[in-house]
Design a protein around this motif. Sequence first.
Motif, PDB file in Angstrom:
ATOM      1  N   ASP A   1      13.170 -43.020 -67.817  1.00 22.49           N
ATOM      2  CA  ASP A   1      13.725 -41.963 -66.964  1.00 22.49           C
ATOM      3  C   ASP A   1      14.351 -40.864 -67.803  1.00 22.49           C
ATOM      4  OD1 ASP A   1      12.973 -43.065 -64.571  1.00 22.49           O
ATOM      5  OD2 ASP A   1      14.928 -43.936 -64.103  1.00 22.49           O
ATOM      6  N   ALA A   2      15.067 -41.260 -68.849  1.00 16.00           N
ATOM      7  CA  ALA A   2      15.736 -40.269 -69.707  1.00 16.00           C
ATOM      8  C   ALA A   2      14.718 -39.328 -70.341  1.00 16.00           C
ATOM      9  CB  ALA A   2      16.549 -40.982 -70.782  1.00 16.00           C
TER      10      ALA A   2
ATOM     11  N   ALA B   1      11.554 -32.528 -68.242  1.00 16.39           N
ATOM     12  CA  ALA B   1      11.641 -31.583 -67.125  1.00 16.39           C
ATOM     13  C   ALA B   1      12.589 -30.435 -67.466  1.00 16.39           C
ATOM     14  CB  ALA B   1      12.097 -32.302 -65.864  1.00 16.39           C
ATOM     15  N   LEU B   2      13.687 -30.754 -68.136  1.00 17.08           N
ATOM     16  CA  LEU B   2      14.637 -29.701 -68.535  1.00 17.08           C
ATOM     17  C   LEU B   2      14.035 -28.797 -69.607  1.00 17.08           C
ATOM     18  CD1 LEU B   2      18.031 -31.614 -68.549  1.00 17.08           C
ATOM     19  CD2 LEU B   2      17.419 -29.646 -67.123  1.00 17.08           C
TER      20      LEU B   2
ATOM     21  N   GLU C   1      10.083 -32.030 -60.922  1.00 17.77           N
ATOM     22  CA  GLU C   1      10.790 -33.303 -60.743  1.00 17.77           C
ATOM     23  C   GLU C   1      10.615 -34.212 -61.959  1.00 17.77           C
ATOM     24  OE1 GLU C   1       9.525 -35.247 -57.224  1.00 17.77           O
ATOM     25  OE2 GLU C   1      10.141 -33.631 -55.880  1.00 17.77           O
ATOM     26  N   PRO C   2      11.470 -35.245 -62.079  1.00 15.95           N
ATOM     27  CA  PRO C   2      11.275 -36.234 -63.140  1.00 15.95           C
ATOM     28  C   PRO C   2       9.894 -36.880 -63.117  1.00 15.95           C
ATOM     29  CG  PRO C   2      13.464 -36.470 -62.224  1.00 15.95           C
ATOM     30  CD  PRO C   2      12.753 -35.448 -61.371  1.00 15.95           C
ATOM     31  N   ALA C   3       9.295 -37.035 -61.929  1.00 11.74           N
ATOM     32  CA  ALA C   3       7.950 -37.595 -61.860  1.00 11.74           C
ATOM     33  C   ALA C   3       6.968 -36.752 -62.656  1.00 11.74           C
ATOM     34  CB  ALA C   3       7.504 -37.689 -60.399  1.00 11.74           C
TER      35      ALA C   3
ATOM     36  N   HIS D   1      20.213 -31.433 -64.649  1.00 13.11           N
ATOM     37  CA  HIS D   1      21.305 -31.447 -65.638  1.00 13.11           C
ATOM     38  C   HIS D   1      22.255 -32.619 -65.381  1.00 13.11           C
ATOM     39  CE1 HIS D   1      20.462 -27.842 -67.949  1.00 13.11           C
ATOM     40  NE2 HIS D   1      20.216 -27.175 -66.829  1.00 13.11           N
ATOM     41  N   ASP D   2      22.519 -32.901 -64.110  1.00 13.10           N
ATOM     42  CA  ASP D   2      23.403 -34.027 -63.776  1.00 13.10           C
ATOM     43  C   ASP D   2      22.783 -35.352 -64.208  1.00 13.10           C
ATOM     44  OD1 ASP D   2      25.181 -32.227 -62.687  1.00 13.10           O
ATOM     45  OD2 ASP D   2      24.605 -32.610 -60.615  1.00 13.10           O
TER      46      ASP D   2
END
Length: 317
Positions: A252-253, A259-260, A271-273, A310-311
Amino acid sequence: MNNRRGTSRRDMTLHIHTPYVQSQPYSRQLAKPVWLKMEAAQPSGSFKLRGIGALCEAQRSAGAQRFISSSGGNAGIAVAYCGRKLGVPVSVVVPESTPQRARDLIRQEGAGLVVHGAAWAEAHAFAQSLIGPGDAFVHPFDDPVIWHGHATLVDEMAAAGHKPGAILLAVGGGGLLCGVMEGLQRNGWSNVPVVAVETEGADCFARSIAQGKPVELATISSVATSLGAKRPCDGALEWAAHREIYNVVMSDAQAVKAALRFLDEHRVVVEPACGAALAALDCGHPALKAASSVAVVVCGGATVTAQQLHDLAARFD
């Protein structure tokens, strides 16, 4: 819907042709051309509109009076968009894990929204129980009409004249994978290696391939909720049985970080996906190393904001 003068209604689609552009930052990093198929530019925010649009058009033509769908987020947004454009009422069932932003976007398209179950499988079962006379069920990923619609993204890549040495894409239930495989086959690109990427905790496809049989996850623990199918569709497993598909699983990280980075370098929120597929550019997989060029399906996703990315990154740090 496209409204080009001189275009017949039959040629119109609910999805748009998206940019297929070379990324200078990724190309410099890999020392080879890296192409981006920008599905984040679809009106609903993701590639889902291609296949779901095709299915909704077909069902409306067959007399559907209401669309019912289950979704983790993006498919529901796409169905709601299609219903609004086609003038057909829509009801979408989402699980509790669906982000509030996705719920709001579904409602903003004028669809009815029901929240049911902890994960998509529970929402899916409940949505099917709602089907009545005149209703048409719109599956979020498991339908040959959907796959045929998704395949149009490869048609556009082929029309642009840039055949990649490998294709990277994210896999949830397998609808995008089935569409890309169909698109490669019908464009004579079956020799292009495909690298299918998931995140840890949403990696049902990689586990199924490793064990040689369908694997159903007990829970979805990844933040990439758009990959939240507990089991891949049979169509994806059938493709894997006769075409070599390489599996990659990212954290996930890594997905959030990618994505960022994409936001910083390409000014687009995904999205992270989708970040999982972008993160795999750094994974050093042999198929990617050997490829003369790489294309990434930037599948998009409208259910996350820059602040939420970011969160998430801060939480992983």
